[in-house]
Design a protein around this motif. Structure first.
Motif, PDB file in Angstrom:
ATOM      1  N   PRO A 177       0.815  -1.225   0.000  1.00 35.11           N
ATOM      2  CA  PRO A 177       0.000   0.000   0.000  1.00 35.11           C
ATOM      3  C   PRO A 177       0.849   1.277   0.000  1.00 35.11           C
ATOM      4  O   PRO A 177       0.428   2.299  -0.532  1.00 35.11           O
ATOM      5  CB  PRO A 177      -0.806  -0.091   1.295  1.00 35.11           C
ATOM      6  N   SER A 178       2.057   1.204   0.571  1.00 30.91           N
ATOM      7  CA  SER A 178       2.878   2.414   0.632  1.00 30.91           C
ATOM      8  C   SER A 178       3.292   2.856  -0.772  1.00 30.91           C
ATOM      9  O   SER A 178       3.528   4.044  -1.003  1.00 30.91           O
ATOM     10  CB  SER A 178       4.105   2.174   1.502  1.00 30.91           C
ATOM     11  N   LEU A 179       3.379   1.911  -1.720  1.00 31.06           N
ATOM     12  CA  LEU A 179       3.731   2.289  -3.090  1.00 31.06           C
ATOM     13  C   LEU A 179       2.591   3.068  -3.738  1.00 31.06           C
ATOM     14  O   LEU A 179       2.811   4.034  -4.472  1.00 31.06           O
ATOM     15  CB  LEU A 179       4.061   1.040  -3.922  1.00 31.06           C
ATOM     16  N   ARG A 184       0.147   8.337  -5.195  1.00 28.78           N
ATOM     17  CA  ARG A 184      -0.922   9.286  -4.892  1.00 28.78           C
ATOM     18  C   ARG A 184      -0.366  10.623  -4.406  1.00 28.78           C
ATOM     19  O   ARG A 184      -0.922  11.682  -4.685  1.00 28.78           O
ATOM     20  CB  ARG A 184      -1.833   8.714  -3.804  1.00 28.78           C
ATOM     21  N   SER A 185       0.727  10.564  -3.642  1.00 29.50           N
ATOM     22  CA  SER A 185       1.254  11.796  -3.059  1.00 29.50           C
ATOM     23  C   SER A 185       1.711  12.761  -4.148  1.00 29.50           C
ATOM     24  O   SER A 185       1.773  13.958  -3.929  1.00 29.50           O
ATOM     25  CB  SER A 185       2.401  11.486  -2.103  1.00 29.50           C
ATOM     26  N   VAL A 197       1.963   1.376 -11.195  1.00 29.10           N
ATOM     27  CA  VAL A 197       2.185   0.676  -9.926  1.00 29.10           C
ATOM     28  C   VAL A 197       1.489  -0.681  -9.902  1.00 29.10           C
ATOM     29  O   VAL A 197       2.127  -1.717  -9.686  1.00 29.10           O
ATOM     30  CB  VAL A 197       1.711   1.531  -8.727  1.00 29.10           C
ATOM     31  N   VAL A 198       0.184  -0.678 -10.152  1.00 29.08           N
ATOM     32  CA  VAL A 198      -0.592  -1.900  -9.966  1.00 29.08           C
ATOM     33  C   VAL A 198      -0.237  -2.962 -11.000  1.00 29.08           C
ATOM     34  O   VAL A 198       0.038  -4.113 -10.654  1.00 29.08           O
ATOM     35  CB  VAL A 198      -2.101  -1.574 -10.017  1.00 29.08           C
TER      36      VAL A 198
ATOM     37  N   LYS B 107       9.212   4.839   4.954  1.00 27.78           N
ATOM     38  CA  LYS B 107       9.716   3.688   4.188  1.00 27.78           C
ATOM     39  C   LYS B 107      10.146   4.210   2.826  1.00 27.78           C
ATOM     40  O   LYS B 107       9.485   5.061   2.260  1.00 27.78           O
ATOM     41  CB  LYS B 107       8.606   2.643   3.993  1.00 27.78           C
ATOM     42  N   ALA B 108      11.215   3.662   2.268  1.00 30.62           N
ATOM     43  CA  ALA B 108      11.765   4.211   1.026  1.00 30.62           C
ATOM     44  C   ALA B 108      10.726   4.240  -0.105  1.00 30.62           C
ATOM     45  O   ALA B 108      10.739   5.129  -0.936  1.00 30.62           O
ATOM     46  CB  ALA B 108      12.992   3.429   0.586  1.00 30.62           C
ATOM     47  N   SER B 109       9.814   3.258  -0.140  1.00 30.20           N
ATOM     48  CA  SER B 109       8.716   3.256  -1.114  1.00 30.20           C
ATOM     49  C   SER B 109       9.192   3.466  -2.542  1.00 30.20           C
ATOM     50  O   SER B 109       8.646   4.284  -3.268  1.00 30.20           O
ATOM     51  CB  SER B 109       7.679   4.335  -0.780  1.00 30.20           C
ATOM     52  N   LEU B 110      10.218   2.726  -2.938  1.00 26.34           N
ATOM     53  CA  LEU B 110      10.671   2.795  -4.330  1.00 26.34           C
ATOM     54  C   LEU B 110       9.953   1.728  -5.141  1.00 26.34           C
ATOM     55  O   LEU B 110       9.654   0.647  -4.632  1.00 26.34           O
ATOM     56  CB  LEU B 110      12.184   2.564  -4.407  1.00 26.34           C
TER      57      LEU B 110
END
Ligand SMILES: Nc1ncnc2c1ncn2[C@@H]1O[C@H](COP(=O)(O)OP(=O)(O)OP(=O)(O)O)[C@@H](O)[C@H]1O
Ligand SMILES: [Mg+2]
Lengths: 280, 277
Positions: A177-179, A184-185, A197-198, B107-110
């Motif tokens: 979810p963080s991706l 989104r950010s 992403v998906v 979290k790096a979230s790459l």
């Protein structure tokens, strides 16, 4: 760059010439140990089978033998044999059926994973199809569509599409979810999140769905030809069994297996390309 | 899209406080609750967060783990829905995420399937910047965080700290008016941390950007922040208590030697301490 650290030449160069060759052989062996063991096992089984048939431990009419299968297959695929025509017929059904399953199943699975409402809507159907022996429905399609290509394609799609949908859906649901939050950010639209992403994030899951789908599709091809066909590998298996022709039966089964392995091999190559970020 | 290097040379000086009067981010009475599965009532993570960030300021938040720092940052980013209060950016209430704000995530979230360079360019590409220009700018930012030679690697080939620097470069590359940092230096070694702190101070010495910076390191907060907000322990935490850091600009490593620096660190320690017991 990384491989440079582990290449052998630096090490090998320092060794005296005589053992070098043995070293090389040992290395080759160590690298392919699994393969060597696999080949050994297959050879042993074939040897035992051949011996059992020829020494009269078993009745060769029932068990066939590697040598008989070999000569039969030469005839089957030689001039005047039906081999290529059967392979072509079954291969075509498999290819079309599998392609339809992929083109339908992957998007449906992805969208089900993305839109909870669509998931709720379709889930009962997928759940139902996933939990029954789907091939039991196959004769119904023959009643509806006759014994032509159409009914066969329906049987194959029915067989292959379910694991493809289920896995594509799981691929979306399990995305970190963080991706998605990261995308989104930056104000990414729904379609950009899906595209960047998906979809890439679901590739591993989609691939395992396709892998399962290949097996199911092959099973469906054979089954569809059991029920209604005048040619094809499944038809050959069925009619060979009816006439106790075990040689032909084994040849057809082996060809089906080879077809499945060839397609799985192709998939592995595609998979490797799409997952180079994983394997390096 | 303003170019960072040009804004560095032409922008107002932080010491001069040209933009100082203008409030860029205004958070008032923010409260955030999370829905809990199976529970009737929401889990109230943050009861009240109230603070301002003016142009060319960095505001730091310190507080115990789990007190809701990331939650507040997420709300300002537009990623976390809030139940009460207001968040205004440049006088207008925020509506979701926007290209005026970028986040350096905890979290790096790459994206693992993109190269380091493509990851850094991701934000810009999402803003609609052309590929060539985005990659060009990504390369500059990678230079800044010392990862230029890893541009074409994939994230799995980087160490945790390198991934975190890529994450930082991605937000910097997007060059928004407001940067939200969630413990960006937590996984770096002491040397690199100091290097990037210096880099951040350098960027901020010549910009009218607003920064929100979350950290566990009190000295880092004092070094970087115009103000340090000390959060109470969660749940239902209050994130309002600001300590004005009156240390001269421009700041650098030497600022740590200023006797007032340690007074501020002590003061914040004491504000945190009662909750530790
Ligand atoms: N998605 C979520 N659903 C439910 N509860 C959540 C969720 N995210 C955070 N919380 C809760 O909200 C509280 C604040 O979390 P948050 O991540 O904001 O803490 P933090 O101050 O950033 O902590 P840390 O310093 O460890 O990063 C925690 O108690 C956490 O359990
Ligand atoms: Mg946090």
């Amino acid at each position: 760059m990384l491989t440079k650290l582990t290449t052998k030449p630096d090490v090998v160069d320092q060794l005296p010439p005589a053992p070098r060759r043995r070293r090389w052989l040992v290395q080759q062996y160590q690298r392919r140990e699994r393969l060597v063991f696999g080949v050994l096992m297959v050879c042993a089984l074939l040897g035992i089978w051949q011996a059992a048939a020829k020494l009269g431990w078993v009745n060769e009419a029932f068990t066939s033998s590697p040598s008989a299968i070999w000569t039969t297959s030469l005839k089957y695929f030689g001039s005047g044999g039906q081999g290529w025509a059967d392979l072509w017929a079954s291969g075509q059904e498999f290819l079309y059926g599998f392609l339809i399953s992929v083109l339908l199943g992957v998007p449906v699975g992805l969208l089900m994973g993305w839109y909870p409402r669509l998931d709720g809507l379709l889930n009962p159907i997928v759940l139902f199809l996933n939990n029954i022996p789907r091939i039991a429905i196959a004769p119904l399609f023959v009643i509806w569509f006759g014994i032509g290509m159409q009914s066969k394609l329906w049987v194959i799609v029915l067989g292959a599409i379910v694991p493809i949908i289920v896995n594509a859906r799981a691929g979306v649901v399990t995305i970190e979810p963080s991706l998605i939050a990261m995308a989104r950010s930056y104000g990414a639209s729904d379609s950009r999140v899906l595209r960047t992403v998906v979809l890439p994030g679901s590739v591993p899951a989609i691939c395992s769905g396709l892998r399962l789908g290949i097996g199911h599709a092959l099973l469906a091809v054979v089954l569809a030809e059991f029920i209604a066909a005048t040619e094809g590998l499944g038809y050959v298996v069925n009619s060979a069994a009816a006439t106790f022709n075990t040689n032909v039966l084994f040849v057809a089964v082996l060809v089906i297996a080879a077809l499945g392995m060839a397609v799985t091999g192709l998939l592995t190559i595609v998979e490797r390309y799409f997952q180079r970020w994983r394997t390096g | 899209m303003t170019d960072l290097t040009s804004s560095l040379s032409e922008g107002p000086n932080r010491a001069g406080n040209i933009g100082r009067q203008t409030t860029r981010v205004s958070v008032r009475g923010l409260s955030v609750g999370y829905e809990l599965r199976g529970a009737d009532a929401d889990f109230l993570a943050v009861a009240d967060a109230t603070f301002d960030i003016r142009c060319s300021e960095i505001v730091c938040i310190v507080g115990p783990s789990g007190c809701g720092k990331s939650t507040v940052l997420g709300a300002v980013a537009g990623l976390v829905p809030y139940r009460a209060g207001t968040i205004e950016v440049d006088g207008k209430p925020i509506r979701g995420t926007g290209s005026d704000r970028a986040v350096v995530f905890q979290k790096a979230s790459l994206l693992p399937w993109l190269t380091v360079q493509e990851n850094v360019a991701y934000g810009l590409r999402t803003y609609g910047v052309k590929k060539r220009a985005a990659i060009q700018r990504a390369a500059e930012m990678l230079e800044l965080v010392g990862l230029a030679q890893f541009a074409t690697r994939y994230p799995y080939q980087l160490s945790g700290g390198m991934q975190q620097r890529t994450n930082l470069a991605r937000a910097l590359a997007a060059d928004p008016n407001i940067l939200l940092f969630d413990e960006p230096f937590a996984s770096l070694d002491a040397q690199q941390r100091e290097l990037l702190q210096g880099e951040l101070l350098r960027i901020w010495s010549n910009t009218d950007k607003a920064g929100l910076f979350i950290t566990h390191q009190i000295d880092e907060a004092v070094l970087l922040g115009n103000r340090v907000i000390v959060s109470t322990r969660g749940p239902a935490s209050r994130i309002c208590n600001a300590v004005e850091i009156d240390l001269p600009w421009p700041r650098s490593r030497e600022t740590r030697l200023n006797p007032k620096f340690h007074n501020y660190v002590d003061q914040i320690w004491q504000l945190l301490e009662p909750q530790e017991a």
